[in-house]
Design a protein around this motif. Structure first.
Motif, PDB file in Angstrom:
ATOM      1  N   LEU A 185      23.401  27.002  49.217  1.00  0.00           N
ATOM      2  CA  LEU A 185      22.846  25.996  50.108  1.00  0.00           C
ATOM      3  C   LEU A 185      21.390  26.266  50.431  1.00  0.00           C
ATOM      4  CD1 LEU A 185      25.834  25.589  52.579  1.00  0.00           C
ATOM      5  CD2 LEU A 185      25.195  24.100  50.693  1.00  0.00           C
ATOM      6  N   LEU A 186      20.963  27.517  50.253  1.00  0.00           N
ATOM      7  CA  LEU A 186      19.578  27.871  50.532  1.00  0.00           C
ATOM      8  C   LEU A 186      19.134  28.862  49.469  1.00  0.00           C
ATOM      9  CD1 LEU A 186      17.420  27.274  52.751  1.00  0.00           C
ATOM     10  CD2 LEU A 186      18.034  29.463  53.733  1.00  0.00           C
ATOM     11  N   GLY A 187      17.992  28.597  48.831  1.00  0.00           N
ATOM     12  CA  GLY A 187      17.524  29.443  47.753  1.00  0.00           C
ATOM     13  C   GLY A 187      17.102  30.822  48.230  1.00  0.00           C
ATOM     14  N   SER A 188      17.073  31.774  47.303  1.00  0.00           N
ATOM     15  CA  SER A 188      16.743  33.149  47.665  1.00  0.00           C
ATOM     16  C   SER A 188      15.314  33.271  48.168  1.00  0.00           C
ATOM     17  CB  SER A 188      16.959  34.065  46.464  1.00  0.00           C
ATOM     18  OG  SER A 188      16.145  33.662  45.374  1.00  0.00           O
ATOM     19  N   THR A 189      14.379  32.543  47.558  1.00  0.00           N
ATOM     20  CA  THR A 189      12.992  32.619  48.017  1.00  0.00           C
ATOM     21  C   THR A 189      12.871  32.104  49.449  1.00  0.00           C
ATOM     22  OG1 THR A 189      12.074  32.405  45.790  1.00  0.00           O
ATOM     23  CG2 THR A 189      10.639  31.793  47.623  1.00  0.00           C
ATOM     24  N   SER A 190      13.493  30.969  49.745  1.00  0.00           N
ATOM     25  CA  SER A 190      13.441  30.411  51.097  1.00  0.00           C
ATOM     26  C   SER A 190      14.024  31.384  52.110  1.00  0.00           C
ATOM     27  CB  SER A 190      14.205  29.084  51.142  1.00  0.00           C
ATOM     28  OG  SER A 190      13.709  28.178  50.197  1.00  0.00           O
ATOM     29  N   THR A 191      15.150  31.993  51.768  1.00  0.00           N
ATOM     30  CA  THR A 191      15.792  32.944  52.679  1.00  0.00           C
ATOM     31  C   THR A 191      14.899  34.145  52.927  1.00  0.00           C
ATOM     32  OG1 THR A 191      17.985  32.277  51.891  1.00  0.00           O
ATOM     33  CG2 THR A 191      17.831  34.387  53.041  1.00  0.00           C
ATOM     34  N   GLN A 192      14.311  34.688  51.859  1.00  0.00           N
ATOM     35  CA  GLN A 192      13.493  35.888  52.004  1.00  0.00           C
ATOM     36  C   GLN A 192      12.203  35.602  52.758  1.00  0.00           C
ATOM     37  OE1 GLN A 192      13.096  37.330  48.000  1.00  0.00           O
ATOM     38  NE2 GLN A 192      15.287  37.703  47.802  1.00  0.00           N
ATOM     39  N   VAL A 193      11.606  34.443  52.525  1.00  0.00           N
ATOM     40  CA  VAL A 193      10.391  34.089  53.262  1.00  0.00           C
ATOM     41  C   VAL A 193      10.722  33.917  54.746  1.00  0.00           C
ATOM     42  CG1 VAL A 193       8.611  32.324  53.588  1.00  0.00           C
ATOM     43  CG2 VAL A 193       9.201  33.091  51.288  1.00  0.00           C
ATOM     44  N   ALA A 194      11.834  33.235  55.046  1.00  0.00           N
ATOM     45  CA  ALA A 194      12.236  33.056  56.443  1.00  0.00           C
ATOM     46  C   ALA A 194      12.534  34.398  57.101  1.00  0.00           C
ATOM     47  CB  ALA A 194      13.466  32.151  56.521  1.00  0.00           C
ATOM     48  N   GLU A 195      12.998  35.367  56.309  1.00  0.00           N
ATOM     49  CA  GLU A 195      13.394  36.647  56.870  1.00  0.00           C
ATOM     50  C   GLU A 195      12.218  37.599  57.068  1.00  0.00           C
ATOM     51  OE1 GLU A 195      16.855  40.046  56.164  1.00  0.00           O
ATOM     52  OE2 GLU A 195      16.859  38.154  55.076  1.00  0.00           O
ATOM     53  N   TYR A 196      11.230  37.535  56.188  1.00  0.00           N
ATOM     54  CA  TYR A 196      10.201  38.570  56.186  1.00  0.00           C
ATOM     55  C   TYR A 196       8.794  38.099  56.522  1.00  0.00           C
ATOM     56  CZ  TYR A 196      13.682  41.561  53.944  1.00  0.00           C
ATOM     57  OH  TYR A 196      14.802  42.285  53.690  1.00  0.00           O
ATOM     58  N   ALA A 197       8.540  36.812  56.564  1.00  0.00           N
ATOM     59  CA  ALA A 197       7.169  36.326  56.743  1.00  0.00           C
ATOM     60  C   ALA A 197       6.618  36.664  58.119  1.00  0.00           C
ATOM     61  CB  ALA A 197       7.106  34.819  56.525  1.00  0.00           C
ATOM     62  N   ASP A 198       5.313  36.952  58.161  1.00  0.00           N
ATOM     63  CA  ASP A 198       4.614  37.027  59.441  1.00  0.00           C
ATOM     64  C   ASP A 198       4.389  35.601  59.932  1.00  0.00           C
ATOM     65  OD1 ASP A 198       4.319  39.779  59.779  1.00  0.00           O
ATOM     66  OD2 ASP A 198       2.602  39.844  58.443  1.00  0.00           O
ATOM     67  N   GLY A 199       4.706  35.351  61.190  1.00  0.00           N
ATOM     68  CA  GLY A 199       4.499  34.018  61.733  1.00  0.00           C
ATOM     69  C   GLY A 199       5.681  33.110  61.485  1.00  0.00           C
ATOM     70  N   PRO A 200       5.648  31.920  62.071  1.00  0.00           N
ATOM     71  CA  PRO A 200       6.782  30.989  61.964  1.00  0.00           C
ATOM     72  C   PRO A 200       6.937  30.414  60.558  1.00  0.00           C
ATOM     73  CG  PRO A 200       4.927  29.942  63.062  1.00  0.00           C
ATOM     74  CD  PRO A 200       4.555  31.381  62.896  1.00  0.00           C
ATOM     75  N   VAL A 201       8.184  30.171  60.195  1.00  0.00           N
ATOM     76  CA  VAL A 201       8.522  29.583  58.894  1.00  0.00           C
ATOM     77  C   VAL A 201       9.355  28.335  59.136  1.00  0.00           C
ATOM     78  CG1 VAL A 201       9.757  29.901  56.721  1.00  0.00           C
ATOM     79  CG2 VAL A 201       8.466  31.803  57.704  1.00  0.00           C
ATOM     80  N   LEU A 202       9.020  27.257  58.438  1.00  0.00           N
ATOM     81  CA  LEU A 202       9.770  26.012  58.536  1.00  0.00           C
ATOM     82  C   LEU A 202      10.473  25.766  57.205  1.00  0.00           C
ATOM     83  CD1 LEU A 202      10.501  23.458  60.118  1.00  0.00           C
ATOM     84  CD2 LEU A 202       8.382  22.422  59.290  1.00  0.00           C
ATOM     85  N   VAL A 203      11.788  25.721  57.251  1.00  0.00           N
ATOM     86  CA  VAL A 203      12.593  25.476  56.050  1.00  0.00           C
ATOM     87  C   VAL A 203      13.067  24.034  56.072  1.00  0.00           C
ATOM     88  CG1 VAL A 203      14.637  26.140  54.745  1.00  0.00           C
ATOM     89  CG2 VAL A 203      13.319  27.889  55.963  1.00  0.00           C
ATOM     90  N   VAL A 204      12.786  23.325  54.982  1.00  0.00           N
ATOM     91  CA  VAL A 204      13.140  21.912  54.900  1.00  0.00           C
ATOM     92  C   VAL A 204      14.622  21.787  54.572  1.00  0.00           C
ATOM     93  CG1 VAL A 204      12.635  19.708  53.799  1.00  0.00           C
ATOM     94  CG2 VAL A 204      10.822  21.404  54.096  1.00  0.00           C
ATOM     95  N   ARG A 205      15.335  21.150  55.472  1.00  0.00           N
ATOM     96  CA  ARG A 205      16.766  20.921  55.280  1.00  0.00           C
ATOM     97  C   ARG A 205      17.116  19.517  55.740  1.00  0.00           C
ATOM     98  NH1 ARG A 205      20.494  23.594  53.739  1.00  0.00           N
ATOM     99  NH2 ARG A 205      21.853  22.140  54.802  1.00  0.00           N
ATOM    100  N   GLY A 206      18.217  18.999  55.244  1.00  0.00           N
ATOM    101  CA  GLY A 206      18.775  17.761  55.764  1.00  0.00           C
ATOM    102  C   GLY A 206      17.793  16.608  55.767  1.00  0.00           C
ATOM    103  N   GLU A 207      17.856  15.843  56.840  1.00  0.00           N
ATOM    104  CA  GLU A 207      17.044  14.626  56.946  1.00  0.00           C
ATOM    105  C   GLU A 207      15.755  14.904  57.700  1.00  0.00           C
ATOM    106  OE1 GLU A 207      17.383  10.103  58.858  1.00  0.00           O
ATOM    107  OE2 GLU A 207      19.124  11.447  58.831  1.00  0.00           O
ATOM    108  N   GLN A 208      14.647  14.419  57.136  1.00  0.00           N
ATOM    109  CA  GLN A 208      13.372  14.493  57.841  1.00  0.00           C
ATOM    110  C   GLN A 208      13.203  13.209  58.647  1.00  0.00           C
ATOM    111  OE1 GLN A 208       9.907  15.736  55.591  1.00  0.00           O
ATOM    112  NE2 GLN A 208      11.194  16.599  53.982  1.00  0.00           N
TER     113      GLN A 208
END
Length: 295
Positions: A125-148
């Protein structure tokens, strides 16, 4: 609007449809923040020692490098179409996707990633890159899901932790930017037995527990009304599992905000179980907030 002021919004692209969804959302986020948008494509092929230029007997526009440049150009054009007047730059950066995006996130106001790009497995449901960026990035991360969607509230999960305070502050700022209401959600469970042989605690007062949970929620949003008088703040105390409660609340939200790890998180986990589950199941984009340099 001065889009050149301050750190840019960064978005990662790989030529996939989810990446273009991320570009459109990132363009909106950059506009809301009055920031420029930086489109980044990770180009791993140089590390694999394969030919990058056009083949000997092929068209001059062929080759992996040209393909990467086309991916960036398409994304830049999509961003400019989504937000006319926005300052947009595009860049092909040599390296694997996760380290490239983590490097770009270091100097970003916000990093935006799609939920799954090229090479994603259908069962994930969520790619490995998206998960790792959300887990390790400095600063806030916005992951695109569902309906915009441009309507609906900003929802934030509250648990009384220090990181939850950061998530609430971020969510309030987002609600003010979007001119919408803020819904602070605090879920709690009865300490009831869950299986044969389990027993209740010696001291078990549901009313006292509920009063304590109400206090945690009220303290989490204390002071926000004064700082953001234009934002309507709703306190929502729900008895139930935090993941289920937040995912349900995301159904009519335009954004859900979670802390990287709250109460109950294991010390070795940078992304708590609730945050991780919300990232995988929310019905709208999810922002993950953590202190800068917290890992």
């Amino acid at each position: 609007m001065n889009s050149n002021t301050g750190a840019p919004v960064v978005v990662g692209v790989d030529g996939s449809a989810p990446a273009l969804d991320a570009v459109r959302l990132a363009a909106r986020e950059a506009t809301l923040r009055q920031r420029s948008l930086r489109v980044v494509h990770a180009f791993i092929w140089p590390q694999l020692n394969v030919p990058l230029g056009p083949p000997a007997f092929g068209p001059p526009e062929g080759g992996l490098r040209s393909q990467a440049e086309r991916v960036v150009a398409e994304a830049v054009a999509e961003a400019e179409k989504a937000a006319p007047g926005l300052t947009v730059t595009g860049e092909v950066v040599d390296g694997a996707s996760t380290p490239v995006l983590l490097g770009a996130a270091h100097d970003a106001a916000l990093t935006v990633v799609g939920n799954r790009g090229l090479g994603g497995f259908g069962g994930l449901l969520l790619g490995s890159t998206s998960t790792q960026v959300a887990e390790y990035a400095d600063g806030p991360v916005l992951v695109v899901r569902g309906e915009q969607r441009a309507d609906g509230p900003v929802v934030v999960g509250v648990d009384g932790s220090e990181l939850s305070e950061l998530a609430v502050a971020f969510a309030a700022e987002e609600a003010a930017r979007r001119e919408t209401r803020l819904v602070a959600v605090h879920a709690w469970l009865n300490p009831a037995p869950v299986g044969p042989g389990d027993v209740l605690p010696l001291v078990y007062d549901v009313d006292a527990l509920q009063s304590e949970e109400e206090r945690v929620l009220a303290e989490s949003v204390a002071g926000l009304a004064k700082r953001y008088p234009q934002v309507t703040i709703e306190q929502r105390l729900v008895r139930g599992a935090p993941t289920r409660v937040l995912v349900k609340a995301s159904a009519d939200a335009q954004l859900v905000v979670v802390g990287a790890r709250g109460h109950g998180g294991l010390a070795g986990m940078l992304l708590g179980s609730v945050s991780h589950a919300v990232l995988h199941h929310a019905y709208c984009p999810v922002a993950v907030v953590r202190p800068t340099g917290s890992h």
